[in-house]
Design a protein around this motif. Structure first.
Motif, short mmCIF file in Angstrom:
data_model
loop_
_atom_site.label_atom_id
_atom_site.label_comp_id
_atom_site.label_asym_id
_atom_site.label_seq_id
_atom_site.Cartn_x
_atom_site.Cartn_y
_atom_site.Cartn_z
N LEU A 1 11.50 16.34 -1.33
CA LEU A 1 11.68 15.56 -0.10
C LEU A 1 10.90 14.25 -0.15
CD1 LEU A 1 11.44 18.54 2.40
CD2 LEU A 1 13.43 17.03 2.18
N MET A 2 9.69 14.32 -0.69
CA MET A 2 8.85 13.12 -0.74
C MET A 2 9.45 12.06 -1.65
SD MET A 2 6.20 11.78 0.67
CE MET A 2 5.28 13.15 1.39
N MET A 3 10.18 12.48 -2.67
CA MET A 3 10.78 11.54 -3.61
C MET A 3 11.95 10.76 -3.02
SD MET A 3 10.68 13.53 -7.27
CE MET A 3 11.39 12.11 -8.12
N GLN A 4 12.39 11.14 -1.83
CA GLN A 4 13.53 10.46 -1.21
C GLN A 4 13.06 9.25 -0.40
OE1 GLN A 4 16.42 13.19 0.59
NE2 GLN A 4 15.57 14.85 -0.66
N VAL A 5 12.32 8.39 -1.07
CA VAL A 5 11.89 7.12 -0.49
C VAL A 5 12.43 6.00 -1.36
CG1 VAL A 5 9.78 8.07 0.54
CG2 VAL A 5 9.70 7.13 -1.78
N ASP A 6 12.35 4.80 -0.85
CA ASP A 6 12.82 3.64 -1.61
C ASP A 6 12.05 3.54 -2.93
OD1 ASP A 6 12.79 0.64 -2.39
OD2 ASP A 6 14.35 0.76 -0.85
N GLU A 7 12.77 3.17 -3.99
CA GLU A 7 12.16 3.05 -5.32
C GLU A 7 10.94 2.13 -5.33
OE1 GLU A 7 12.77 4.39 -8.25
OE2 GLU A 7 14.52 5.60 -7.78
N LEU B 1 8.05 4.32 -4.25
CA LEU B 1 8.02 5.70 -4.75
C LEU B 1 6.70 6.03 -5.45
CD1 LEU B 1 9.36 8.42 -5.29
CD2 LEU B 1 10.45 7.42 -7.32
N ARG B 2 6.28 5.16 -6.38
CA ARG B 2 5.06 5.47 -7.13
C ARG B 2 3.82 5.56 -6.25
NH1 ARG B 2 3.63 5.38 -12.55
NH2 ARG B 2 1.37 5.16 -12.91
N PRO B 3 3.53 4.54 -5.40
CA PRO B 3 2.35 4.67 -4.54
C PRO B 3 2.43 5.84 -3.57
CG PRO B 3 3.61 2.70 -3.98
CD PRO B 3 4.16 3.20 -5.25
N VAL B 4 3.63 6.13 -3.06
CA VAL B 4 3.79 7.26 -2.15
C VAL B 4 3.46 8.57 -2.85
CG1 VAL B 4 5.55 8.66 -0.97
CG2 VAL B 4 5.35 6.22 -0.47
N ILE C 1 1.35 6.96 3.99
CA ILE C 1 2.71 7.03 3.44
C ILE C 1 3.70 6.38 4.40
CG2 ILE C 1 4.61 8.60 2.86
CD1 ILE C 1 2.44 10.49 1.69
N GLY C 2 3.57 6.70 5.69
CA GLY C 2 4.46 6.08 6.68
C GLY C 2 4.33 4.57 6.71
N ALA C 3 3.09 4.09 6.61
CA ALA C 3 2.85 2.64 6.62
C ALA C 3 3.48 1.97 5.42
CB ALA C 3 1.35 2.37 6.66
N LEU C 4 3.35 2.57 4.23
CA LEU C 4 3.92 1.98 3.02
C LEU C 4 5.45 1.96 3.08
CD1 LEU C 4 1.63 3.51 0.24
CD2 LEU C 4 1.70 1.13 1.01
N ILE C 5 6.04 3.01 3.63
CA ILE C 5 7.50 3.03 3.77
C ILE C 5 7.96 1.87 4.65
CG2 ILE C 5 9.43 4.34 4.79
CD1 ILE C 5 7.94 6.90 3.88
N ALA C 6 7.13 1.51 5.65
CA ALA C 6 7.48 0.41 6.56
C ALA C 6 7.18 -0.96 5.96
CB ALA C 6 6.72 0.58 7.87
N GLY C 7 6.53 -1.00 4.79
CA GLY C 7 6.26 -2.29 4.16
C GLY C 7 4.86 -2.82 4.40
#
Length: 324
Positions: free
Chosen positions: A117-123, A126-129, A179-185
């Motif tokens: 599930l965690m791998m389903q983030v933008d490429e 992905l690595r920092p997450v 993780i949430g913050a990084l997904i948001a940019g």
């Protein structure tokens, strides 16, 4: 901005809609059972909150948020086996309902599911997450092992205890927000600040939990008051008392710690009286407030407007303003 309740509701609906394969039943049924036991879903809601604070699309963060909750429940499943606990959230634990081997293997599968599930983030993130998720996962294991080690040690230092609760509890809050913050940019600096907010808040929360275990109202606290005293659990209060006690107090406290047959009410009352003599509650509250202030300072330093921070402030209040 989404309210905390709205984020929790979104997570609850997403988890309810997630189905696991039917076979082999002994592997997947316990996973479904564990995830259906409920809970406040605060950890995944925090991940969405971190995303929302930086203006991200929270629906892009749903799967990573569920991953945090799956991981959390994996640790609970294995913790129950290690503690031989019969009940979890009012229901039979997995190892009691099935057996320990099923609990171990199904828990392992939950960890793998968390990574899927965690791998389903933008490429791009992905690595920092995954690095944060890896750091969180191994830290929780380290914290659990330290907690078990403390049961066998005669002496535990305050700094060792703080490190244990940081690893076992606080890193999950910080990791979810980051993780949430990084997904948001968010930038690395911004992500580090929101991580620090979550980690220090988690330490303050656990210290408050220690205090409420002794001084809380059982109807409002939701747990047996004095349970840590009865089990000789090395919480901040007990460790500080052993460090603070004069010779007479130390001898009396140790006599209660060494007793194997005792009246529970008398033991709780006697140890609590010793804590009062040494002003242990006040010392613990000072430490709790120190970490709470550190958390709020990190939040203050975040380059976001007050509206973007509002839910984070509300979460801090919700976590730390508990009736006792």
């Amino acid at each position: 901005m989404y309210s905390i309740q709205a984020l929790q509701d979104i997570i609850i609906q997403a988890i309810a809609g997630k189905k696991y394969p039917e076979e082999p039943a002994e592997l997947y049924e316990p996973m479904q059972y564990m995830m259906n036991l409920g809970g406040k879903r605060l950890r995944p809601a925090l991940l969405l909150m971190g995303c929302d604070a930086f203006g991200g699309d929270i629906y892009q963060a749903i799967n990573p948020a569920i991953a945090i909750e799956v991981f959390h429940n994996f640790t609970l499943m294995h913790d129950d086996i290690m503690d031989n606990a019969p009940i979890r959230r009012g229901k039979t634990t997995v190892h009691e309902k099935w057996n320990s081997s099923v609990g171990i293997l199904s828990g392992d599968a939950m960890l793998v599911e968390g990574y899927k599930l965690m791998m389903q983030v933008d490429e791009k993130v992905l690595r920092p997450v995954l690095e944060i998720f890896n750091h969180t996962a191994i830290a929780v294991c380290e914290g659990q092992q330290l907690d078990m080690n403390f049961e066998q040690l005669k002496e535990v230092r305050i700094e060792s205890y703080i490190n244990m609760i940081r690893l076992k509890t606080a890193v999950v809050l910080g990791g979810a927000l980051k993780i949430g913050a990084l997904i948001a940019g968010a930038t690395k600096t911004e992500a580090d600040l929101i991580y620090a907010f979550g980690e220090d808040l988690g330490i303050a929360f656990q210290l408050q939990d220690d205090i409420l275990d002794v001084y809380g109202n059982p109807e409002k606290f939701g747990k047996q008051v004095g349970g840590d005293i009865l089990s000789n659990k090395k919480t901040y209060l007990l460790i500080k008392a052993l460090e603070t006690a004069d010779a007479t107090q130390f001898q009396e406290l140790n006599s209660w710690l060494q007793l194997t047959n005792f009246d529970a009410v008398k033991k709780v009352s006697a140890v609590k009286n010793l804590f009062d003599q040494m002003e242990i509650r006040e010392k613990a509250e000072q430490e709790m407030n120190r970490y709470a202030q550190r958390a709020l300072q990190s939040l203050k330093d975040l380059p976001l407007d007050e509206a973007q921070k509002s839910q984070l402030y509300e979460f801090a209040d919700m976590l730390l303003v508990r009736e006792n």
